[in-house]
Design an enzyme around this catalytic site. Sequence first.
Site, mmCIF file in Angstrom:
data_model
loop_
_atom_site.group_PDB
_atom_site.id
_atom_site.type_symbol
_atom_site.label_atom_id
_atom_site.label_comp_id
_atom_site.label_asym_id
_atom_site.label_seq_id
_atom_site.Cartn_x
_atom_site.Cartn_y
_atom_site.Cartn_z
ATOM 1 N N LYS A 67 -3.582 -6.121 -10.119
ATOM 2 C CA LYS A 67 -3.170 -5.310 -8.959
ATOM 3 C C LYS A 67 -3.881 -3.961 -8.965
ATOM 4 O O LYS A 67 -4.441 -3.551 -7.952
ATOM 5 C CB LYS A 67 -1.648 -5.138 -8.999
ATOM 6 C CG LYS A 67 -1.076 -4.358 -7.845
ATOM 7 C CD LYS A 67 0.364 -4.747 -7.569
ATOM 8 C CE LYS A 67 1.357 -4.083 -8.508
ATOM 9 N NZ LYS A 67 1.512 -2.638 -8.287
ATOM 10 N N ARG B 152 -8.191 -0.547 -6.425
ATOM 11 C CA ARG B 152 -9.322 0.356 -6.613
ATOM 12 C C ARG B 152 -10.596 -0.221 -6.019
ATOM 13 O O ARG B 152 -11.450 0.515 -5.508
ATOM 14 C CB ARG B 152 -9.484 0.687 -8.107
ATOM 15 C CG ARG B 152 -8.382 1.649 -8.594
ATOM 16 C CD ARG B 152 -8.245 1.617 -10.103
ATOM 17 N NE ARG B 152 -7.359 2.644 -10.631
ATOM 18 C CZ ARG B 152 -6.011 2.592 -10.651
ATOM 19 N NH1 ARG B 152 -5.399 1.539 -10.143
ATOM 20 N NH2 ARG B 152 -5.300 3.574 -11.170
ATOM 21 N N GLY C 262 3.198 2.284 -4.604
ATOM 22 C CA GLY C 262 2.976 3.636 -5.124
ATOM 23 C C GLY C 262 1.495 3.891 -5.371
ATOM 24 O O GLY C 262 0.998 5.005 -5.157
ATOM 25 N N SER D 224 0.246 9.524 -16.171
ATOM 26 C CA SER D 224 0.310 8.662 -14.988
ATOM 27 C C SER D 224 -1.092 8.450 -14.442
ATOM 28 O O SER D 224 -1.775 9.410 -14.050
ATOM 29 C CB SER D 224 1.192 9.309 -13.913
ATOM 30 O OG SER D 224 0.886 8.754 -12.654
ATOM 31 N N ASP E 14 4.732 -1.217 -17.037
ATOM 32 C CA ASP E 14 5.209 -2.201 -16.057
ATOM 33 C C ASP E 14 5.784 -3.453 -16.720
ATOM 34 O O ASP E 14 6.365 -4.306 -16.041
ATOM 35 C CB ASP E 14 4.073 -2.601 -15.114
ATOM 36 C CG ASP E 14 3.658 -1.446 -14.210
ATOM 37 O OD1 ASP E 14 4.445 -0.501 -14.049
ATOM 38 O OD2 ASP E 14 2.536 -1.486 -13.675
ATOM 39 N N LYS F 87 10.205 4.006 -10.757
ATOM 40 C CA LYS F 87 9.325 2.901 -10.363
ATOM 41 C C LYS F 87 9.864 2.283 -9.060
ATOM 42 O O LYS F 87 10.647 2.909 -8.367
ATOM 43 C CB LYS F 87 9.234 1.879 -11.501
ATOM 44 C CG LYS F 87 8.489 2.420 -12.721
ATOM 45 C CD LYS F 87 7.041 2.709 -12.390
ATOM 46 C CE LYS F 87 6.289 3.315 -13.557
ATOM 47 N NZ LYS F 87 4.942 3.756 -13.172
ATOM 48 N N ARG G 265 14.433 1.248 -13.033
ATOM 49 C CA ARG G 265 14.382 0.029 -13.856
ATOM 50 C C ARG G 265 15.308 0.096 -15.066
ATOM 51 O O ARG G 265 15.699 -0.957 -15.578
ATOM 52 C CB ARG G 265 12.938 -0.288 -14.264
ATOM 53 C CG ARG G 265 12.132 -0.795 -13.083
ATOM 54 C CD ARG G 265 10.737 -1.245 -13.443
ATOM 55 N NE ARG G 265 10.093 -1.811 -12.258
ATOM 56 C CZ ARG G 265 8.788 -1.904 -12.097
ATOM 57 N NH1 ARG G 265 7.957 -1.475 -13.035
ATOM 58 N NH2 ARG G 265 8.287 -2.441 -11.002
ATOM 59 N N ARG H 237 9.180 -6.831 -10.267
ATOM 60 C CA ARG H 237 9.145 -7.066 -11.720
ATOM 61 C C ARG H 237 10.545 -7.376 -12.270
ATOM 62 O O ARG H 237 10.686 -8.090 -13.256
ATOM 63 C CB ARG H 237 8.497 -5.890 -12.443
ATOM 64 C CG ARG H 237 7.071 -5.653 -11.952
ATOM 65 C CD ARG H 237 6.156 -5.071 -12.980
ATOM 66 N NE ARG H 237 4.887 -4.678 -12.358
ATOM 67 C CZ ARG H 237 3.880 -5.511 -12.083
ATOM 68 N NH1 ARG H 237 3.968 -6.791 -12.369
ATOM 69 N NH2 ARG H 237 2.769 -5.068 -11.515
HETATM 70 C C1 S3P Z 1 -0.669 2.104 -11.688
HETATM 71 C C2 S3P Z 1 -0.188 3.019 -12.577
HETATM 72 C C3 S3P Z 1 1.177 2.992 -13.117
HETATM 73 C C4 S3P Z 1 1.839 1.644 -12.910
HETATM 74 C C5 S3P Z 1 1.622 1.132 -11.517
HETATM 75 C C6 S3P Z 1 0.144 0.971 -11.235
HETATM 76 C C7 S3P Z 1 -2.062 2.245 -11.201
HETATM 77 O O1 S3P Z 1 1.967 3.972 -12.472
HETATM 78 O O2 S3P Z 1 3.204 1.714 -13.199
HETATM 79 O O3 S3P Z 1 2.259 -0.121 -11.341
HETATM 80 O O4 S3P Z 1 -2.604 1.270 -10.645
HETATM 81 O O5 S3P Z 1 -2.632 3.324 -11.371
HETATM 82 P P1 S3P Z 1 1.966 5.502 -12.966
HETATM 83 O O6 S3P Z 1 0.623 6.013 -12.836
HETATM 84 O O7 S3P Z 1 2.912 6.221 -12.049
HETATM 85 O O8 S3P Z 1 2.481 5.466 -14.370
#
Ligand code: S3P
Length: 445
Positions: free
Chosen positions: A19, A24, A91, A184, A332, A359, A363, A405
């Site tokens: 994902k 990206r 997100g 993050s 995750d 999240k 969770r 999830r």
């Molecule tokens: C992600 C980063 C993580 C992850 C999300 C995907 C990403 O979140 O939990 O499912 O693709 O950069 P955080 O950056 O908020 O930790």
Amino acid sequence: MHTTKKKCFRGELFVPGDKSISHRGIMFGAISKGTTEITNFLQGADCLSTISCFQKLGIPIENTGPKVFVHGKGLHGLSAPSQVLYAGNSGTTTRLISGILAGQPFPSTLDGDGSIRKRPMKRIFTPLSEMGTRFQCWDPHSFQDARSQAVVNGAFSPVDSGCAPFTIQGGSLKHIHYHSPIASAQVKSAVLLAGLYGDGITKVTEPVLSRNHTELMLAGFGADIRTEGTTVSISPDPVLEAQSLHVPGDISSAAYFIALGLITPGSEILIRNVGINPTRSGILTVAAAMGGDITLWDKRTVSGEPAADILVRSSPLQGTVVEGAQIPTLIDEIPIIAIMAAFAEGTTTIKDAQELKVKESDRIAAITENLKAMGGAITPTDDGMSIEGGSPLHGALIRTHKDHRIAMSFYIAGQNAAGDTTFDDWDCTAISYPSFYGDIEKLSQ
Ligand code: S3P
């Protein structure tokens, strides 16, 4: 959806594309020159949200199912959207696209579903504002149907929620060195992407390293991006060139089959072509620490990312401690680690994972509620949980909180629980793994 206990699971499968890497590929393809071709793209709802947002920004994207073609227009080729950019449940879409929009000379408005509207965005507003972007949040009640709504025209009530919906007014940006208080990748990536439009080298330092797909992939597109310890630096105004990308299988999706194979006696599952980037593969370390029989075969590099085939054989598991720098490498996977812990002997303690509360759902609360409903022994804490393994689980009604999830992790628990396990929402699994149910069925003996 409901499920019951099965005998065992044997065979091999490919899990869908990663994902994070799929998102990206679309984003970096959009701001590169030429056509980026992406194979094994994750056709999950989150990644489709990213495609739809970039189409609204004037980027032609053809999604032929297995392949996606992104006809990029270069760093300065996006055009002002005439509609709200709707990120759905994602997100990653919301936060990463904000970094790109911060550098655009036009306003954009972002919104998403009920979960996105609750997730904290100040974490990106703070650094991007320091670079010169302006943000305005809106009262969500003004946005009844965000998907088709025209851009904000002054008719909506401003609020200081720090959440979606919000408008970004971008423009020319100052470079910064941002010391992020949280590990993050979404925050790090937002700042690095804005740094492409900065007036000098932008740096981000994290408390511990988060997933580095942005760094690896942007370098492949031609950006000057360097990592030293937990600091990443990016130079502005590169010429990004279209790439051919093959997305490896998502270790976060493979994690359900790792757990399923380990906890179901008599099982043996081969998961092919899975990304094993060390910033993502904490589940493998934890499974090994719990005594899981896991073998990695044919380690290789796929589009700049490490990948392998993963063979899992059922094993008696012991409790473990999961904490510190490990957490971002498996953030995750904590819902499925909690399920493994419930089937292990002894106590599993998860610490330093307060991010779980923000999240797709809270969770810590969702795991606690559902594991207790199935008869598990779990004590939630402020930054994680403690699980006493070994109590036999029974079926229950799982409240997914529309969190993909949570739904899939408890489906795995249901394969090893007495009686019927039912789910109040199953559609959320389409966020990251639309074929999850069918893939499990094929392995069931
Ligand atoms: C992600 C980063 C993580 C992850 C999300 C995907 C990403 O979140 O939990 O499912 O693709 O950069 P955080 O950056 O908020 O930790």
